[in-house]
Every structure is written in C-alpha cells, then in structure tokens.
Design a protein around this motif. Structure first.
Motif, PDB file in Angstrom:
ATOM      1  N   LYS A 255       0.693  -1.065  -0.068  1.00  0.00           N
ATOM      2  CA  LYS A 255       0.022  -0.095  -0.168  1.00  0.00           C
ATOM      3  C   LYS A 255       0.730   1.259  -0.051  1.00  0.00           C
ATOM      4  O   LYS A 255       0.542   2.257  -0.619  1.00  0.00           O
ATOM      5  CB  LYS A 255      -0.807  -0.002   1.268  1.00  0.00           C
ATOM      6  N   ALA A 256       1.921   0.992   0.725  1.00  0.00           N
ATOM      7  CA  ALA A 256       2.719   2.277   0.934  1.00  0.00           C
ATOM      8  C   ALA A 256       3.377   2.705  -0.558  1.00  0.00           C
ATOM      9  O   ALA A 256       3.382   3.838  -0.941  1.00  0.00           O
ATOM     10  CB  ALA A 256       3.940   2.202   1.680  1.00  0.00           C
ATOM     11  N   GLN A 257       3.942   1.666  -1.394  1.00  0.00           N
ATOM     12  CA  GLN A 257       4.201   2.032  -2.556  1.00  0.00           C
ATOM     13  C   GLN A 257       3.304   2.680  -3.612  1.00  0.00           C
ATOM     14  O   GLN A 257       3.502   3.353  -4.174  1.00  0.00           O
ATOM     15  CB  GLN A 257       4.794   0.675  -3.154  1.00  0.00           C
ATOM     16  N   CYS A 258       1.842   2.210  -3.397  1.00  0.00           N
ATOM     17  CA  CYS A 258       0.798   2.715  -4.052  1.00  0.00           C
ATOM     18  C   CYS A 258       0.603   4.309  -3.654  1.00  0.00           C
ATOM     19  O   CYS A 258       0.556   5.070  -4.693  1.00  0.00           O
ATOM     20  CB  CYS A 258      -0.509   2.062  -3.675  1.00  0.00           C
ATOM     21  N   ARG A 259       0.825   4.512  -2.533  1.00  0.00           N
ATOM     22  CA  ARG A 259       0.572   5.897  -2.185  1.00  0.00           C
ATOM     23  C   ARG A 259       1.700   6.609  -2.746  1.00  0.00           C
ATOM     24  O   ARG A 259       1.539   7.913  -3.452  1.00  0.00           O
ATOM     25  CB  ARG A 259       0.662   6.026  -0.586  1.00  0.00           C
ATOM     26  N   ASP A 260       2.926   6.405  -2.545  1.00  0.00           N
ATOM     27  CA  ASP A 260       4.110   7.105  -3.086  1.00  0.00           C
ATOM     28  C   ASP A 260       4.123   7.209  -4.590  1.00  0.00           C
ATOM     29  O   ASP A 260       4.104   8.216  -5.309  1.00  0.00           O
ATOM     30  CB  ASP A 260       5.293   6.243  -2.669  1.00  0.00           C
ATOM     31  N   LEU A 261       3.725   6.270  -5.382  1.00  0.00           N
ATOM     32  CA  LEU A 261       3.499   6.225  -6.789  1.00  0.00           C
ATOM     33  C   LEU A 261       2.395   7.263  -7.060  1.00  0.00           C
ATOM     34  O   LEU A 261       2.495   7.928  -8.278  1.00  0.00           O
ATOM     35  CB  LEU A 261       3.225   4.852  -7.353  1.00  0.00           C
ATOM     36  N   VAL A 262       1.352   7.151  -6.583  1.00  0.00           N
ATOM     37  CA  VAL A 262       0.243   8.094  -6.887  1.00  0.00           C
ATOM     38  C   VAL A 262       0.771   9.546  -6.774  1.00  0.00           C
ATOM     39  O   VAL A 262       0.589  10.295  -7.597  1.00  0.00           O
ATOM     40  CB  VAL A 262      -1.193   7.909  -5.918  1.00  0.00           C
ATOM     41  N   ALA A 263       1.351   9.732  -5.664  1.00  0.00           N
ATOM     42  CA  ALA A 263       1.725  11.146  -5.537  1.00  0.00           C
ATOM     43  C   ALA A 263       2.951  11.780  -6.555  1.00  0.00           C
ATOM     44  O   ALA A 263       2.801  12.551  -6.815  1.00  0.00           O
ATOM     45  CB  ALA A 263       2.508  11.003  -4.119  1.00  0.00           C
ATOM     46  N   VAL A 264       3.685  10.538  -7.063  1.00  0.00           N
ATOM     47  CA  VAL A 264       4.647  10.946  -8.069  1.00  0.00           C
ATOM     48  C   VAL A 264       3.949  11.073  -9.286  1.00  0.00           C
ATOM     49  O   VAL A 264       4.180  12.161  -9.993  1.00  0.00           O
ATOM     50  CB  VAL A 264       5.686   9.803  -8.279  1.00  0.00           C
ATOM     51  N   LEU A 265       3.078  10.384  -9.705  1.00  0.00           N
ATOM     52  CA  LEU A 265       2.332  10.569 -10.895  1.00  0.00           C
ATOM     53  C   LEU A 265       1.592  12.074 -10.947  1.00  0.00           C
ATOM     54  O   LEU A 265       1.575  12.618 -11.768  1.00  0.00           O
ATOM     55  CB  LEU A 265       1.535   9.286 -11.393  1.00  0.00           C
ATOM     56  N   GLN A 266       0.684  11.989  -9.961  1.00  0.00           N
ATOM     57  CA  GLN A 266       0.006  13.554  -9.860  1.00  0.00           C
ATOM     58  C   GLN A 266       0.875  14.487  -9.771  1.00  0.00           C
ATOM     59  O   GLN A 266       0.632  15.517 -10.865  1.00  0.00           O
ATOM     60  CB  GLN A 266      -0.880  13.413  -8.630  1.00  0.00           C
ATOM     61  N   ALA A 267       2.076  14.429  -9.207  1.00  0.00           N
ATOM     62  CA  ALA A 267       3.120  15.700  -9.346  1.00  0.00           C
ATOM     63  C   ALA A 267       3.509  15.853 -10.889  1.00  0.00           C
ATOM     64  O   ALA A 267       3.755  16.882 -11.242  1.00  0.00           O
ATOM     65  CB  ALA A 267       4.306  15.427  -8.622  1.00  0.00           C
ATOM     66  N   GLN A 268       3.397  14.606 -11.629  1.00  0.00           N
ATOM     67  CA  GLN A 268       3.811  14.981 -12.968  1.00  0.00           C
ATOM     68  C   GLN A 268       2.683  15.153 -14.024  1.00  0.00           C
ATOM     69  O   GLN A 268       2.507  15.254 -15.184  1.00  0.00           O
ATOM     70  CB  GLN A 268       4.424  13.490 -13.492  1.00  0.00           C
ATOM     71  N   GLY A 269       1.445  15.519 -13.313  1.00  0.00           N
ATOM     72  CA  GLY A 269       0.348  15.881 -14.030  1.00  0.00           C
ATOM     73  C   GLY A 269      -0.379  14.800 -14.553  1.00  0.00           C
ATOM     74  O   GLY A 269      -1.176  14.979 -15.424  1.00  0.00           O
TER      75      GLY A 269
END
Ligand code: AMP
Length: 464
Positions: A255-269
């Motif tokens: 789950k932690a990896q999911c959260r981190d990935l969503v944050a990274v992708l959203q930051a990239q628009g």
C-alpha cells in the motif's frame, strides 16, 4: 446435413431460445473453457474448472445453472458465491444477459457494504438465482431471509480468491445448508491446497477441466526494464510518456508503494488514483467508476485491492514491483490483451528481484526480454490526459434517478451531443456521469443551475 463444429453452441443440449439469444449476444463459438466445461456441466456433473477472468468462465457456469432452473418454481435454485462485490455485479449482469431467453428469471445480488434492508425486501419478492459474497450470504441464511432447500446448483467463482480472503468457513457453512443432491461447480485460477479440501468435502466425483493460460499470454507483449529502487517510481512516469496507454493498471506489492506512486504521478500531471484494500466501499466505487469511464489514466493497485476487478480493454499493465508469486504475475498481465486484442505488460525489476523474475520465466516457459531505460523517450510533447472527466451528482436510485434522466438533462435540456457524454453510473445515493474533459466545469455549473427529473441537483467535478 452438416455436423456442427465442436465449438458451436449448437453442439450442446441448449434450448432454441437460448441458442438464438447467444447468437444475438455475438457469442458465435464457445471459448476454450466453455468447450471444456459445458458438456460435463450440462450432464449434471460436479466440476472443478481452472479458468481466469476474461476466459468466458461466467457464461460457462451460467449456462449450466440456467439449464437446471425451473422458472415457474419461485424459490432460490442457484447460488453463486464470489469474492468481491464488483465480481458479483459482473456475474449478475452476465447471468441476466443469458437469462433473457427465458421469461422472468429473477437474479438477486447479495453483497456486504450494502444496507441489509433493501436486500431483505428484494428477497421477499422471490428470487431464482442469488449471486453474493460469502459473508453476506451467511448473514441472510442466519436471519432466515434466504432459504436454500430448493437449491440445485452451487457455484464457487474465483474459489482461490475466496480462500485467500479467509472465506473457507463461510463457504463450508453455506455448502452444508444446500441440499446434498445439488450440482457444484467450482472455478478457480489457481489450485492452492484449500481447493482440494473444499472439493473433498463438498463435491461428488468432480470432473476437472483446464485450459492453458499460456494462450492469452502469447498475445501480450512483455517488456522488462532493470531499475534501481530510487529510479523505480520515476520510471513509471517515463513508461507512460513513452507508450501513452489510454488506460493502465500499475501493480505495487504494498500500500505504501501505491501511495508514493500516486503522489509521484500526480506531481507529473498524470491522472492517477489508488485502490487500496482498506478504502471505504464508497471511495472504492468512486475510484473504479472514474477509471472505467475513462476519466483517470492510471489505476494504482495492490493485488488484494484489484481482486475480482474486470475492466475491459486495458491498454497496459505496469508491474511496478515484481511479485514473488509467479501465478500472480500471470494473473496481473492477463488483464491486458483481452478478447483477442494485443496487450502490453511493462515490468520493472531491480537486481534484488531477479530471483522472482526467474520463477516467472520458469512458469511461462519463456525468457524475459530486457529493454534499456534510455529508450524511453516521451512520444509527444503533450501531457497524457484522459479524454473524459467525471461529474458527481448528489442523488441516485433512492431519488429514482435513472441514466436516461441524466442523459436527457444533458442532451435534450442543455443541448450537448450524445458523443460528449460518456458512461453514466447510478448508485444508491449518487450518480456519476463522464463528460468530455474540456466541457466538464461548464456542464457542472449548468446542471447546478438546471434540473434533473424536475428537481434541482448538486453537481461537482471530481478532481484528483
Ligand atoms: P468472463 O471470463 O466470464 O469474465 O467473460 C469475459 C467476456 O467474454 C465477457 O464480456 C463475456 O460477455 C464474453 N464472452 C463470454 N463467452 C463468450 C463467447 N462464447 N463469445 C464471445 N464473447 C464471450
């Protein structure tokens, strides 16, 4: 007279009405699992079938249970147990499509996360077929709101997933309440130990059928990229920019990896949403609706959260982490390349994960093809944007809103074209409608000022 091809439905003992319904549905030939499972199932035999989602397994058991059904008898004659509500909903839809050939067959879904009261009322009106999750079906049996004396077919769908989720005891209790003379059909993608235990206890001389999973795997292009852990999440963004898949599931091991990935992708628009096991049902529904109606590009999920999910036409699957269980890998990538389309599976692996990569190669009987990260140039200067956006309308079935009412308000009242409107999902309390992304804000404010079914409504655009 020409003899029917072995994969023609007409080779089966089905009614002419059913055969013509299958033709109307565009089911011109049996899928491999149907060709293997239907002949013994229609003879009334118990069955253990190995099949994945997308193989046509639902129709395989649905045709068998419909053949056992007497529509004039008003009692529950078939019960299908499924691991998740999404799967139960899909199974219900498929059974209803297939049951169209007969008059008035009632199919009821009984799942957790939905108020009991509505289910009690529906059951009181009588049902021929019940589709549900084990826990909720148990609740109804204990309350006496569901009776199984007239049951003739019990189906365990995705039995391995139900066992993973700890449903063994519930399944056993339900099975004990079914008449012993019934037919039992068990479908499972894998064969963990519990399956043998279930079949030994609750099945009579079951016939085993299996179709090779490698067939579909051959249609899926798999590419592997070696990454370090610090490169991993940024590389997902690079894969998306390079391949520009319209819809992607990105699988993470935690789950932690999911959260981190969503944050990274959203930051990239990039429009990305996470699906965790612990989301509330309402949040989970909302995420799935937005992904399925094409207003979100990437669904980031753990394997547990993605269970039972069936989303048609996924352009790509990205394995952000390598799964230690090679069968899970096959299951993950099987979500792309459905129904004869080609699929794309992109896999990231660090040196630490090479042992798991080896197990996957062994199971698939083929070596991995590795590609350099340097080849991941963005394919266009444009950002990857989903074509649609989702409007949330407060009010749903409880307010007697139907999809046609929403479509009417948008097209007849406000003058939008049918093409500008996408999928409309009406839930108990809310309605979601996909509209072209560029007009979403304007549509929301015009709907807020207008009416649906003569009532004013509250509408907002769902943003990431
Ligand atoms: P399932 O594996 O049951 O989730 O089915 C996958 C999809 O295949 C569903 O959308 C079915 O409606 C469709 N399907 C099932 N059987 C057939 C068939 N014989 N021919 C064409 N499509 C089918």
């Amino acid at each position: 007279m020409t003899s029917a091809s072995p994969t023609a439905f007409s080779a089966l003992p089905l009614s002419p009405a059913m055969l013509s319904n299958l033709e109307q549905l565009g089911y011109t030939a049996m899928t491999p699992i149907q060709a293997a499972a239907l002949p013994p199932a229609l003879l009334g035999k118990d069955l253990i079938a190995q099949a994945q989602t997308g193989s046509g397994k639902t129709a395989a058991f649905a045709l068998a249970l419909l053949a056992n059904l007497n529509p004039r008898r008003f009692a529950v004659q078939s019960l299908v147990l499924c691991p998740t509500r999404e799967l139960a909903d899909q199974v219900t839809t498929e059974i209803r499509r297939l049951a169209r050939a007969e008059d008035n067959i009632k199919v009821v879904t009984l799942c957790g996360g939905v108020p009991l009261r509505g289910q009690l009322a529906t059951l009181e009106h009588g049902a021929h077929i019940v589709v549900g999750t084990p826990g909720r079906v148990m609740d109804h049996l204990e309350r006496g709101s569901l009776q199984l004396e007239a049951l003739n077919t019990l189906v365990l769908d995705e039995a391995d997933r139900m066992l993973d989720m700890g449903f063994f005891d519930d399944i056993a209790k339900v099975a004990r309440q079914c008449p012993p003379a019934r037919q039992t059909l068990l479908f499972s993608a894998t064969y963990p130990e519990g399956i043998a235990k279930l079949s030994a206890q609750f099945m009579r001389e079951p016939v085993s059928v299996k179709v090779e999973t490698q067939h579909s795997a051959a249609r899926i292009e798999q590419r592997w990229y070696e990454v370090t852990d610090t490169q991993r999440l940024d590389t997902v963004g690079r894969l998306l920019a390079h391949f520009r898949p319209a819809s992607t599931i990105a699988f993470c091991n935690t789950k932690a990896q999911c959260r981190d990935l969503v944050a990274v992708l959203q930051a990239q628009g990039i429009s990305a949403l996470a699906l965790f096991g612990e989301l509330e049902q309402r949040e989970r529904d909302q995420v799935l609706v937005r992904f399925a109606n094409r207003s979100c590009s990437v669904l980031v999920a753990t394997d547990v959260a993605a269970r039972g999910l069936d989303i048609a036409s996924l352009a790509a699957v990205i394995n952000v982490d390598v799964t230690p269980d090679p069968e899970v890998h096959v299951h993950r990538i099987g979500r792309t390349g459905r129904a004869g389309e080609s699929g794309l599976a992109l896999n990231l692996a660090s040196l630490d994960e090479m042992g798991s990569v080896g197990k996957i190669e062994h199971l698939q009987g083929r070596e991995s093809t590795w590609y350099p990260l340097a080849g991941l140039e963005p394919a266009s200067g444009e950002p990857l944007v989903p074509p649609m956006a989702t409007l949330h309308i407060q009010g749903g079935r409880k307010e007697k809103i139907r999809p046609g009412d929403v479509l009417g308000a948008l097209t007849a009242d406000l003058g939008y074209t049918r093409e500008q409107v996408g999928k409309i999902n009406v839930n108990e309390w809310s309605t979601y409608v996909a509209v072209e992304r560029g007009i979403a804000q304007q549509v929301a404010s015009r709907l807020n000022a207008g009416r649906i079914k003569g009532k004013s409504v509250k509408v907002r655009v769902l943003e990431d």
